[in-house]
Design a protein around this motif. Structure first.
Motif, PDB file in Angstrom:
ATOM      1  N   LEU A 392       0.854  -1.188   0.000  1.00 14.77           N
ATOM      2  CA  LEU A 392       0.000   0.000   0.000  1.00 14.77           C
ATOM      3  C   LEU A 392       0.886   1.232   0.000  1.00 14.77           C
ATOM      4  N   CYS A 393       0.758   2.042  -1.036  1.00 13.23           N
ATOM      5  CA  CYS A 393       1.474   3.311  -1.111  1.00 13.23           C
ATOM      6  C   CYS A 393       0.497   4.421  -0.723  1.00 13.23           C
ATOM      7  N   THR A 394       0.905   5.281   0.174  1.00  8.04           N
ATOM      8  CA  THR A 394      -0.001   6.325   0.639  1.00  8.04           C
ATOM      9  C   THR A 394       0.751   7.618   0.887  1.00  8.04           C
ATOM     10  N   ASP A 395       0.015   8.714   0.796  1.00  7.81           N
ATOM     11  CA  ASP A 395       0.574  10.007   1.143  1.00  7.81           C
ATOM     12  C   ASP A 395       0.657  10.100   2.663  1.00  7.81           C
ATOM     13  N   LYS A 396       1.353  11.116   3.138  1.00  8.85           N
ATOM     14  CA  LYS A 396       1.483  11.322   4.589  1.00  8.85           C
ATOM     15  C   LYS A 396       0.394  12.238   5.127  1.00  8.85           C
ATOM     16  N   THR A 397       0.256  13.414   4.529  1.00  8.60           N
ATOM     17  CA  THR A 397      -0.611  14.449   5.069  1.00  8.60           C
ATOM     18  C   THR A 397      -2.067  14.023   5.000  1.00  8.60           C
ATOM     19  N   GLY A 398      -2.733  14.015   6.148  1.00  5.43           N
ATOM     20  CA  GLY A 398      -4.138  13.696   6.211  1.00  5.43           C
ATOM     21  C   GLY A 398      -4.428  12.208   6.256  1.00  5.43           C
ATOM     22  N   THR A 399      -3.440  11.382   5.934  1.00  2.54           N
ATOM     23  CA  THR A 399      -3.626   9.934   5.995  1.00  2.54           C
ATOM     24  C   THR A 399      -2.972   9.383   7.266  1.00  2.54           C
ATOM     25  N   LEU A 400      -1.653   9.582   7.362  1.00  3.96           N
ATOM     26  CA  LEU A 400      -0.980   9.248   8.608  1.00  3.96           C
ATOM     27  C   LEU A 400      -1.198  10.344   9.650  1.00  3.96           C
ATOM     28  N   THR A 401      -1.336  11.585   9.173  1.00  2.23           N
ATOM     29  CA  THR A 401      -1.421  12.722  10.085  1.00  2.23           C
ATOM     30  C   THR A 401      -2.821  13.318  10.080  1.00  2.23           C
ATOM     31  N   GLN A 402      -3.032  14.268  10.992  1.00  3.45           N
ATOM     32  CA  GLN A 402      -4.349  14.875  11.152  1.00  3.45           C
ATOM     33  C   GLN A 402      -4.576  16.046  10.205  1.00  3.45           C
ATOM     34  N   ASP A 403      -3.558  16.398   9.407  1.00  4.53           N
ATOM     35  CA  ASP A 403      -3.646  17.531   8.488  1.00  4.53           C
ATOM     36  C   ASP A 403      -4.002  18.823   9.236  1.00  4.53           C
ATOM     37  N   LYS A 404      -3.404  18.963  10.410  1.00  6.34           N
ATOM     38  CA  LYS A 404      -3.652  20.145  11.239  1.00  6.34           C
ATOM     39  C   LYS A 404      -2.397  20.414  12.064  1.00  6.34           C
ATOM     40  N   ILE A 405      -1.954  21.684  12.091  1.00  8.86           N
ATOM     41  CA  ILE A 405      -0.737  22.033  12.818  1.00  8.86           C
ATOM     42  C   ILE A 405      -1.014  22.092  14.313  1.00  8.86           C
TER      43      ILE A 405
END
Length: 920
Positions: A392-405
């Motif tokens: 499975l290839c996935t992006d980081k932002t919003g997938t692994l992370t909450q996409d919020k600082i």
């Protein structure tokens, strides 16, 4: 590292981002990715580069525009020439084309041919049965996919559908109307702002932008005030990028790196601007990428390749065995017409005509289950690809992370936690004016700030020293007591340090020595290496002698410490990654973001980073070198869309079943290249079009459910194929033996068709069957060699007991001549149907059926019903219609012993076979 080099590093890596117009610039350059310009036609890249460098008067002349915009007539004339401002998306299939796509597969085509032959030979029963299977399987797939695509289409809504445009003729029109109707004379000056549908924009239009606006076309900035653009959909970079009227940095060959261009598909985070439209529709950067994606033919997925291989294996087997049966019966019986009809019946019996229907209904059942998990399945084949997926290839932002600082740390000058730094940062963010940026919001929302809120109420604001790009810092002056003022400054580390003469160290204010400066630089570098965005905080006490302060007062400060920010991982990410790993799925990160940030997030979510490659590394690798590297690399950072697509294709070519999860235009090529493309409902339109699966929640936990459902789906399809292939092979083997020695047909063509139909009915419930847990532990995929081997080993077992049944009927019950052939045919019809139905339970599991692994109640019910019908038919009033006869009761004890012996031998063979070849 020397101090000059360290200073350059800080200047490049640590920008103060934000605080309305004062502090928004933090990190804008640090996390900029570098897409290659060859992802779109070079002519377009050169066109945009050329327009970005032109003087504005020259640009207005080239676009036939003016500083106060076009007139409506001019815009209409240009629109007539260049067309509407719409990106041509992937055109949906017509219902006829979609229906044909659902129909065309090797088995449906073969069954159609058999139905035509049956019709030509006036065998209407076979024609109806075969045609029904084809029609049902095609319609089921068509209806289910049509429903899913309709649901997906409803998600395709643009963020904004209007733009603010200047029209200088409208002000004159209003003056004319005022004169005509109200006899009032107006003197219009300049242009009038109007809201215009985005699709009506044309090159040369002047548009005005503000926070929240979607960029409606490719634009060149005319004016800009603290303008920050989110380019995540284009480049994958997580932080907004500041744009300026003039390009400030070195020359570049990538339009995306130009400071004075904005691109369709991005959006305004903060600030305002006026810009001129350069290109629209398919001529935009977004449009060129979208056109490239939609023009690329989607290659066959692992599921389609696997089904086709299995289909042709069975078809080749049928095409070899059917002529043998035909000629053997023709030569031995002398009736070539009867032999032809019998051969045709064998062909139908050998063909698993329920395969398309079983496959479709199993996939449809999986789609229904996933829809309850808020997953829209656009293409049914994607269900099985979920189960077969091993990468499975996935992006980081919003997938692994909450996409919020979030505010991650507040430390002293040497990196130790310090609440005083948090207090100063809170006061600065609380009292700065204007729109709060992401970093200010992160400070103000910090969980530990209840006491700081009370602290802020004890202060009053005296003055503010605004941010500017040269200083890259901003200050507020506050007063707690009337006997002194406090100046609190925060900004880029290097710029703050440059105005400090002292630092707070271990509770004491000490001079900034060269040794301490080196330690400060090492500390901030260490924080940066962890993927944190670092902002420095400094302060000083001042006498309350004035109420207005200036930049000159930002001197002789005391460095207090740092606040560091992070886009943190989702709570569900770690357990989701662990679950995927447990199920044999390797996760790889493909992102356009910075490698340091990505590595930090991977560590936090427990994803071991075995290797890391950057976009430039990928660019310089040959396909052979990349093929070696992809298996040992976990993180690919600073990638362009082409890089992502290439990595997915290389993984696919190496035999992996690849899933890709993304939501931006930069992800669309990789989504199409993957065996299973996964997007989310908030993705850009082109990403949703390229995807096979759309998640209504951007969560890896949902993917785990999809993996399990896919493996259940595959398991049940494989059961049917193994059961049918081995049973049919055994039947034909038995027919060959009987045809060689019997003076009559061992079974009439009608018997073969009825037996085959009843057997197929018994398997209708297979999509709803239970699946052993062991089968769900690792990825599963089609293996034609395994199916062929299984057929050869297990098919002849039924033939052994068929031959025993022949001997029983011939010697014990005297069915050894043409006059008694109906008894023989009835006896084998019943034994063959019961053994075929029994094999459903024997082969559906590696374990002992009914005891260690029990089928679902629907499957038990269907198989029991079919066995009851098989036993009832010889005694029913329709016995003469089916050309059968009642069996003597003494036959049934023999039948029970034959079936028990068959079950025991099959179970023994299962154990031996699994030990030698495994049990897929």
């Amino acid at each position: 590292m020397n101090l000059n080099l360290l200073k350059d590093t800080f200047v490049r890596f640590v920008h103060t981002h934000g605080m309305d117009r004062h502090f928004r610039r933090f990190g804008a350059d640090m996390f900029r990715s570098t897409p290659t310009p060859n992802e779109v036609p070079p002519s377009l890249a050169q066109h945009l580069l050329g327009m970005a460098k032109m003087d504005l008067p020259e640009l207005f002349t080239q676009l036939h525009s003016h500083a106060d915009g076009l007139t409506s007539a001019e815009a209409d004339e240009i629109r007539e020439r260049v067309g509407p401002n719409e990106v041509e998306h992937e055109k949906p299939l017509s219902w006829q084309a979609h229906l044909w796509q659902c129909y065309k597969n090797p088995f449906n085509l073969l069954l159609t041919m058999l139905a035509a032959v049956s019709y030509a030979t006036e065998d209407m029963k076979a024609t109806i049965v075969i045609s029904s299977m084809v029609v049902l399987s095609t319609l089921m797939r068509f209806i289910q996919e049509a429903r899913s695509n309709t649901a997906a289409d409803k998600l395709k809504e643009m963020v904004s559908n209007t733009a603010t445009v200047l029209r200088h003729d409208l002000a004159e029109d209003i003056a004319e109307e005022a004169k005509r109707y109200f006899d009032v004379t107006l003197h219009p000056k300049g242009a009038k702002r109007i809201e215009l549908p985005i699709k009506k924009l044309v090159p040369g239009d002047i548009v005005q932008l503000s926070a929240g606006d979607m960029i409606p076309a490719d634009l060149r900035l005319i004016t800009a005030k603290d303008l920050f653009i989110s380019q995540a959909a284009m480049t994958g970079e997580s932080l907004p990028v500041e744009k300026f009227v003039h390009h400030r940095t070195l020359d570049t060959t990538s339009p995306l790196e130009l400071d004075n261009l904005c691109f369709m598909g991005t959006n305004v985070v903060s600030g305002s601007a006026t810009a001129i439209v350069l290109t629209t529709g398919n001529q935009t950067y977004f449009g060129a990428l979208a056109e490239r994606v939609t023009a690329t033919d989607r290659g066959p997925t692992a599921f389609q390749l696997g089904v086709n291989k299995v289909s042709w294996l069975l078809i080749r087997f049928m095409m070899v065995m059917t002529p043998v049966v035909f000629f053997l019966n023709g030569f031995t019986k002398g009736d070539w017409l009867e032999a032809f009809l019998f051969g045709l019946s064998v062909a139908v019996g050998l063909t698993p005509e329920m395969l398309p229907m079983i496959v479709t209904s199993t996939l449809a059942k999986g789609a229904v289950v996933l829809s309850r998990q808020k997953v829209i399945v656009k293409r049914l084949d994607a269900i099985q690809n979920f189960g077969a997926m091993d990468v499975l290839c996935t992006d980081k932002t919003g997938t692994l992370t909450q996409d919020k600082i979030f505010l991650e740390r507040h430390t002293d000058i040497l990196g130790e936690q310090d609440d005083l730094v948090l207090e100063y940062a809170y006061l600065n963010s609380h009292y700065q004016t204007g729109l709060k940026n992401l970093l200010d919001v992160a400070v103000l929302e910090h969980a530990e700030l209840q006491r700081e809120m009370a602290l802020a109420s004890a202060y009053r604001k005296v003055d503010e020293i605004p941010f500017d790009f040269q200083r890259r810092r901003m200050s507020v002056v506050v007063s707690e007591r009337e006997d002194h003022h406090e100046l609190i400054c925060k900004g880029a580390v290097e710029e703050i340090v440059s105005v400090c003469t002292h630092a707070r160290h271990q509770g004491q204010v000490v001079p900034l020595t060269a040794e301490l400066l080196q330690e400060i630089h090492e500390t901030t570098s260490s924080l940066n290496s962890e993927g944190l965005r670092v902002v420095a905080v400094a302060a000083k006490d001042l006498p309350p002698t004035k109420e207005v302060y200036s930049v000159a007062d930002e001197s002789d400060l005391v460095l207090i410490g740092y606040i560091a920010f992070l886009d943190p991982p989702k709570e569900s990410t770690r357990p989701a990654l662990e679950a995927l790993k447990k199920h044999g799925v390797t996760v790889k990160i493909l992102t356009g973001d910075n490698q340091l940030v990505t590595a930090k997030i991977c560590r936090e979510v427990g994803l071991a980073v075995d290797g890391m490659l950057l976009g430039n590394d990928v660019e310089n690798m040959s396909d052979a070198d990349l093929a070696i590297a992809v298996d040992t690399t976990t993180v690919f950072a600073k990638l362009s869309p082409t890089h992502k697509e290439r990595i997915v294709r290389v993984l696919h070519d190496k035999g992996h079943v690849v899933g890709f999860m993304g939501d931006g235009i930069n992800d669309a090529p990789a989504l199409r290249a993957a065996d299973i493309g996964i997007s989310v409902d908030t993705a850009v339109d082109i990403a949703k079009e390229a995807a096979d699966i759309i998640l209504l929640e951007k969560s890896l936990m949902v993917l785990e459910q999809g993996v399990l459902e896919g493996r259940k789906t595959f398991a049940n399809m494989l059961k049917y194929i193994k059961m049918t292939a081995s049973s049919n092979f055994g039947n034909v083997f038995s027919v060959l033996i009987a045809s060689a020695f019997l003076p009559f047909l061992p079974m009439l063509p009608l018997h073969l068709l009825v037996q085959n139909l009843l057997y197929d009915i018994s398997q209708i419930a297979i999509p709803f069957d239970n699946v052993d847990k062991e089968f769900l532990e690792k990825p599963q995929r089609w293996d034609p060699k395994e199916i062929g081997r299984f057929m050869i080993y297990f098919g002849p077992i039924s033939s052994i007991f068929d031959v025993l049944t022949f001997a029983l009927l011939w010697y014990v019950f005297g069915a050894n001549n043409v006059d008694h052939q109906t008894l023989f045919q009835t006896g084998w019809f019943v034994e063959g149907l019961l053994s075929q139905t029994l094999i459903v339970h024997m082969i559906r599991t590696r374990k002992i059926p009914f005891f260690q692994s029990r089928a679902s109640w629907p499957l038990i019910g269907m198989t029991s019903l079919v066995m009851a019908i098989g036993l009832f038919l010889p005694f029913s009033p329709m016995v003469h219609y089916f050309k059968l006869q009642a069996l003597p009761m003494s036959y049934f004890p023999w039948l029970v012993m034959i079936l028990l012996a068959y079950a025991v031998l099959t179970q023994m063979m299962k154990g031996w076979y699994a030990r030698r070849y495994g049990w897929q």
